[in-house]
Design a protein around this motif. Structure first.
Motif, PDB file in Angstrom:
ATOM      1  N   TRP A 179      -4.486   9.888  -9.069  1.00 28.79           N
ATOM      2  CA  TRP A 179      -3.959  11.233  -8.842  1.00 28.79           C
ATOM      3  C   TRP A 179      -2.473  11.187  -8.470  1.00 28.79           C
ATOM      4  CZ3 TRP A 179      -4.680  16.446  -8.925  1.00 28.79           C
ATOM      5  CH2 TRP A 179      -3.928  17.223  -8.040  1.00 28.79           C
ATOM      6  N   ASN A 180      -2.133  10.342  -7.518  1.00 28.42           N
ATOM      7  CA  ASN A 180      -0.755  10.288  -7.032  1.00 28.42           C
ATOM      8  C   ASN A 180       0.191   9.626  -8.026  1.00 28.42           C
ATOM      9  OD1 ASN A 180      -0.535  11.297  -4.056  1.00 28.42           O
ATOM     10  ND2 ASN A 180      -2.462  10.163  -4.125  1.00 28.42           N
ATOM     11  N   MET A 181      -0.253   8.571  -8.687  1.00 27.69           N
ATOM     12  CA  MET A 181       0.610   7.902  -9.656  1.00 27.69           C
ATOM     13  C   MET A 181       0.800   8.757 -10.909  1.00 27.69           C
ATOM     14  SD  MET A 181       1.674   5.260  -8.150  1.00 27.69           S
ATOM     15  CE  MET A 181       2.528   4.552  -9.550  1.00 27.69           C
ATOM     16  N   HIS A 182      -0.200   9.550 -11.270  1.00 23.27           N
ATOM     17  CA  HIS A 182      -0.054  10.490 -12.389  1.00 23.27           C
ATOM     18  C   HIS A 182       1.052  11.495 -12.088  1.00 23.27           C
ATOM     19  CE1 HIS A 182      -1.001  14.452 -14.250  1.00 23.27           C
ATOM     20  NE2 HIS A 182      -1.234  13.719 -15.333  1.00 23.27           N
ATOM     21  N   GLN A 183       1.079  11.971 -10.856  1.00 26.73           N
ATOM     22  CA  GLN A 183       2.099  12.944 -10.474  1.00 26.73           C
ATOM     23  C   GLN A 183       3.497  12.330 -10.541  1.00 26.73           C
ATOM     24  OE1 GLN A 183       1.178  15.051  -6.895  1.00 26.73           O
ATOM     25  NE2 GLN A 183       3.166  16.057  -6.769  1.00 26.73           N
ATOM     26  N   ILE A 184       3.619  11.080 -10.087  1.00 27.95           N
ATOM     27  CA  ILE A 184       4.913  10.395 -10.139  1.00 27.95           C
ATOM     28  C   ILE A 184       5.365  10.212 -11.583  1.00 27.95           C
ATOM     29  CG2 ILE A 184       6.081   8.203  -9.658  1.00 27.95           C
ATOM     30  CD1 ILE A 184       4.343   8.006  -7.122  1.00 27.95           C
ATOM     31  N   SER A 185       4.446   9.780 -12.452  1.00 28.34           N
ATOM     32  CA  SER A 185       4.785   9.594 -13.862  1.00 28.34           C
ATOM     33  C   SER A 185       5.150  10.916 -14.526  1.00 28.34           C
ATOM     34  CB  SER A 185       3.616   8.937 -14.606  1.00 28.34           C
ATOM     35  OG  SER A 185       3.384   7.627 -14.139  1.00 28.34           O
ATOM     36  N   SER A 186       4.453  11.985 -14.146  1.00 30.53           N
ATOM     37  CA  SER A 186       4.745  13.304 -14.715  1.00 30.53           C
ATOM     38  C   SER A 186       6.164  13.743 -14.371  1.00 30.53           C
ATOM     39  CB  SER A 186       3.738  14.338 -14.197  1.00 30.53           C
ATOM     40  OG  SER A 186       2.417  13.994 -14.565  1.00 30.53           O
ATOM     41  N   GLU A 187       6.569  13.470 -13.146  1.00 30.13           N
ATOM     42  CA  GLU A 187       7.902  13.883 -12.697  1.00 30.13           C
ATOM     43  C   GLU A 187       9.005  13.005 -13.276  1.00 30.13           C
ATOM     44  OE1 GLU A 187       7.412  13.703  -8.507  1.00 30.13           O
ATOM     45  OE2 GLU A 187       6.356  15.639  -8.360  1.00 30.13           O
ATOM     46  N   ASN A 188       8.635  11.826 -13.783  1.00 35.17           N
ATOM     47  CA  ASN A 188       9.623  10.890 -14.328  1.00 35.17           C
ATOM     48  C   ASN A 188       9.648  10.903 -15.854  1.00 35.17           C
ATOM     49  OD1 ASN A 188      10.441  10.062 -11.786  1.00 35.17           O
ATOM     50  ND2 ASN A 188       8.993   8.360 -11.715  1.00 35.17           N
ATOM     51  N   THR A 189       9.344  12.044 -16.440  1.00 34.31           N
ATOM     52  CA  THR A 189       9.361  12.197 -17.896  1.00 34.31           C
ATOM     53  C   THR A 189      10.378  13.268 -18.279  1.00 34.31           C
ATOM     54  OG1 THR A 189       7.021  11.587 -18.017  1.00 34.31           O
ATOM     55  CG2 THR A 189       7.958  12.686 -19.934  1.00 34.31           C
ATOM     56  N   SER A 190      11.148  12.995 -19.322  1.00 32.33           N
ATOM     57  CA  SER A 190      12.168  13.939 -19.793  1.00 32.33           C
ATOM     58  C   SER A 190      12.073  14.077 -21.307  1.00 32.33           C
ATOM     59  CB  SER A 190      13.568  13.455 -19.395  1.00 32.33           C
ATOM     60  OG  SER A 190      13.824  12.175 -19.946  1.00 32.33           O
ATOM     61  N   VAL A 191      12.749  15.091 -21.856  1.00 34.62           N
ATOM     62  CA  VAL A 191      12.705  15.325 -23.295  1.00 34.62           C
ATOM     63  C   VAL A 191      14.119  15.528 -23.830  1.00 34.62           C
ATOM     64  CG1 VAL A 191      12.405  17.831 -23.099  1.00 34.62           C
ATOM     65  CG2 VAL A 191      11.562  16.640 -25.133  1.00 34.62           C
ATOM     66  N   THR A 192      14.379  14.968 -25.009  1.00 28.53           N
ATOM     67  CA  THR A 192      15.647  15.167 -25.707  1.00 28.53           C
ATOM     68  C   THR A 192      15.346  15.665 -27.117  1.00 28.53           C
ATOM     69  OG1 THR A 192      15.696  12.867 -26.475  1.00 28.53           O
ATOM     70  CG2 THR A 192      16.796  13.356 -24.391  1.00 28.53           C
ATOM     71  N   THR A 193      16.340  16.257 -27.753  1.00 29.16           N
ATOM     72  CA  THR A 193      16.146  16.794 -29.101  1.00 29.16           C
ATOM     73  C   THR A 193      17.136  16.166 -30.078  1.00 29.16           C
ATOM     74  OG1 THR A 193      17.679  18.630 -28.716  1.00 29.16           O
ATOM     75  CG2 THR A 193      15.364  18.989 -28.163  1.00 29.16           C
ATOM     76  N   ASP A 194      16.701  16.041 -31.319  1.00 25.55           N
ATOM     77  CA  ASP A 194      17.559  15.576 -32.410  1.00 25.55           C
ATOM     78  C   ASP A 194      17.118  16.317 -33.667  1.00 25.55           C
ATOM     79  OD1 ASP A 194      19.205  14.320 -34.171  1.00 25.55           O
ATOM     80  OD2 ASP A 194      18.239  12.349 -34.037  1.00 25.55           O
ATOM     81  N   GLY A 195      17.756  17.439 -33.912  1.00 25.33           N
ATOM     82  CA  GLY A 195      17.356  18.269 -35.035  1.00 25.33           C
ATOM     83  C   GLY A 195      15.984  18.864 -34.800  1.00 25.33           C
TER      84      GLY A 195
ATOM     85  N   PHE B  43       0.837  -1.199   0.000  1.00 22.25           N
ATOM     86  CA  PHE B  43       0.000   0.000   0.000  1.00 22.25           C
ATOM     87  C   PHE B  43       0.874   1.252   0.000  1.00 22.25           C
ATOM     88  CE2 PHE B  43      -2.863  -3.252   1.625  1.00 22.25           C
ATOM     89  CZ  PHE B  43      -3.974  -3.028   0.823  1.00 22.25           C
ATOM     90  N   LEU B  44       0.380   2.270  -0.677  1.00 24.99           N
ATOM     91  CA  LEU B  44       1.142   3.503  -0.866  1.00 24.99           C
ATOM     92  C   LEU B  44       0.433   4.720  -0.285  1.00 24.99           C
ATOM     93  CD1 LEU B  44       3.580   4.909  -2.334  1.00 24.99           C
ATOM     94  CD2 LEU B  44       2.086   5.106  -4.339  1.00 24.99           C
ATOM     95  N   ILE B  45      -0.907   4.682  -0.294  1.00 26.96           N
ATOM     96  CA  ILE B  45      -1.715   5.846   0.076  1.00 26.96           C
ATOM     97  C   ILE B  45      -2.609   5.479   1.257  1.00 26.96           C
ATOM     98  CG2 ILE B  45      -3.431   7.503  -0.762  1.00 26.96           C
ATOM     99  CD1 ILE B  45      -2.422   6.549  -3.639  1.00 26.96           C
ATOM    100  N   VAL B  46      -2.688   6.375   2.244  1.00 24.18           N
ATOM    101  CA  VAL B  46      -3.561   6.162   3.397  1.00 24.18           C
ATOM    102  C   VAL B  46      -4.402   7.413   3.623  1.00 24.18           C
ATOM    103  CG1 VAL B  46      -2.132   4.459   4.578  1.00 24.18           C
ATOM    104  CG2 VAL B  46      -1.695   6.890   4.958  1.00 24.18           C
ATOM    105  N   GLY B  47      -5.583   7.215   4.145  1.00 21.70           N
ATOM    106  CA  GLY B  47      -6.471   8.333   4.433  1.00 21.70           C
ATOM    107  C   GLY B  47      -7.684   7.822   5.189  1.00 21.70           C
ATOM    108  N   ASP B  48      -8.609   8.745   5.556  1.00 20.83           N
ATOM    109  CA  ASP B  48      -8.456  10.117   5.131  1.00 20.83           C
ATOM    110  C   ASP B  48      -8.660  11.086   6.295  1.00 20.83           C
ATOM    111  OD1 ASP B  48     -11.167   9.711   5.487  1.00 20.83           O
ATOM    112  OD2 ASP B  48     -11.741  10.261   3.470  1.00 20.83           O
ATOM    113  N   SER B  49      -8.597  10.529   7.541  1.00 17.17           N
ATOM    114  CA  SER B  49      -8.721  11.378   8.726  1.00 17.17           C
ATOM    115  C   SER B  49      -7.409  11.495   9.493  1.00 17.17           C
ATOM    116  CB  SER B  49      -9.811  10.828   9.662  1.00 17.17           C
ATOM    117  OG  SER B  49     -11.073  10.859   9.031  1.00 17.17           O
ATOM    118  N   LEU B  50      -6.352  10.893   8.962  1.00 14.86           N
ATOM    119  CA  LEU B  50      -5.061  10.932   9.641  1.00 14.86           C
ATOM    120  C   LEU B  50      -4.508  12.355   9.680  1.00 14.86           C
ATOM    121  CD1 LEU B  50      -3.378   7.778   8.059  1.00 14.86           C
ATOM    122  CD2 LEU B  50      -4.188   8.011  10.407  1.00 14.86           C
TER     123      LEU B  50
END
Length: 350
Positions: A173-189, A94-101
């Motif tokens: 919501w949380n996994m989308h954020q992780i995937s967003s932060e783990n994306t990079s871009v490179t260029t070739d011409g 488990f990764l996410i806990v809630g929601d009165s903590l």
């Protein structure tokens, strides 16, 4: 005190067959998530076996999400969780806990209840309207409290469905954020390559804002096929792209490479992770607590586009009222005796 580690007695618990039959698949198709809430009437702090057994019970009936099979969200009652219980949650995946903590222990992500309730007379529009940009609002829902049926606020639901908000779940919501932060871009011409790192957990797409100073020729997946275009009115997570001022919003799955072809060599290229899908201001999920019967908890929402995080609780076996069988048996015995006596009485009178 050491928590009780023994496994449960099978006869003490029932099963919600709606998880695998009709309702469960429909909710997954809607974009919902299934998390765990334990066993009805039992405490995870006292009976630690509940954590892993709830996971097994859930996975026996359904995947947790359209993005992955194992559940990653757990509804923890109360405001405090001890470190031993937290460690067991982590070891069970488990990764996410809630929601009165009040706060989440290290290694876990906190999901807060910050959107009041879906219950009629309790729902609060102002909490949605005043929510911070790039934030997730969690709305409480419970369809049954003992024998009492709770009524949802239909007017509030209709209003919420019309808002420009991302309809999501705790895990998405949380996994989308992780995937967003783990994306990079490179260029070739004149070509840009957006590379998303692979994920060992759920395959939730992440979103990036890629900026450049050239016109777009096309966007393609790793197979060279055109990557789908996302409508600006889309409120549920999907892979694709759409053009924005100065560049594009790109949403791609983990482990993929997307090619962006430009008409000219760009002089500058930048990328930044996007918290909320499709440029929407914020996000919302409705959290179904103590979900022991998915049909009862979800039957009023079959036509709604809103997405739910269902915290599944294995129902206890209903207690049998032994007075009813005793009365039934006594009746079966008494009726023939009474009939026999009546017949004998009639015979003697004749």
């Amino acid at each position: 005190m050491v928590p009780f580690l023994a496994s449960p007695v099978a006869g003490e618990w029932s099963e919600d067959t709606w998880l695998e039959n009709i309702i469960g698949p429909e909710r997954l198709e809607n974009g919902d998530e299934f998390g765990c809430h334990g066993y009805e009437g039992a405490s995870i702090s006292e009976d630690i076996w509940i954590i892993d057994e709830c996971k097994k019970y859930l996975m026996k009936g359904t995947n947790a999400s359209r993005w992955g099979a194992p559940p990653i969200s757990f509804g923890v009652p109360g405001q405090i969780i001890d470190q031993y219980t937290a460690s067991q949650l982590i070891s069970s995946g488990f990764l996410i806990v809630g929601d009165s903590l009040e706060e989440a222990p290290e290694g876990l992500i906190l999901a807060k209840r910050n959107g009041a309730s879906l219950e009629k007379g309790v729902a609060d529009k102002s909490l949605i309207e005043s929510a911070d940009e790039d934030s997730l609002t969690s709305i409480y829902w419970r369809a049954r409290i003992d024998d009492l049926r709770v009524r949802e606020d239909k007017d509030f639901m209709s209003w919420l469905e019309e808002q420009d908000i991302w309809f999501t779940t705790w895990g998405e919501w949380n996994m989308h954020q992780i995937s967003s932060e783990n994306t990079s871009v490179t260029t070739d011409g004149s070509e840009l390559y957006s590379v998303s790192e692979s994920s060992d957990l759920w395959q939730v797409p992440g979103t990036s804002l890629i900026l450049f100073d050239s016109e777009i020729s096309g966007v393609f997946n790793s197979g060279g096929e055109p990557f789908p275009v996302i409508s600006p009115y889309t409120k549920k997570l999907e892979s694709g792209w759409r053009e924005v001022e100065g560049g594009i919003l790109l949403t791609q799955s983990p482990g993929t490479t997307i090619t962006i072809k430009l008409n000219e060599y760009p002089e500058s290229v930048s990328i930044q992770p996007v918290t909320t899908f499709n440029g929407l201001r914020n996000a919302v999920t409705i959290v179904g607590h103590h979900t022991t019967n998915l049909f009862h908890w979800s039957s009023d929402f079959q036509e709604s586009p809103l997405t739910f995080t269902w915290l599944i609780e294995r129902p206890s076996e209903e207690e049998i009222d032994w007075t009813l069988p005793i009365i039934a048996v006594a009746t079966l015995i008494a009726v023939p005796v009474a009939v026999k006596r009546a017949i004998e009485s009639d015979s003697s009178d004749n």
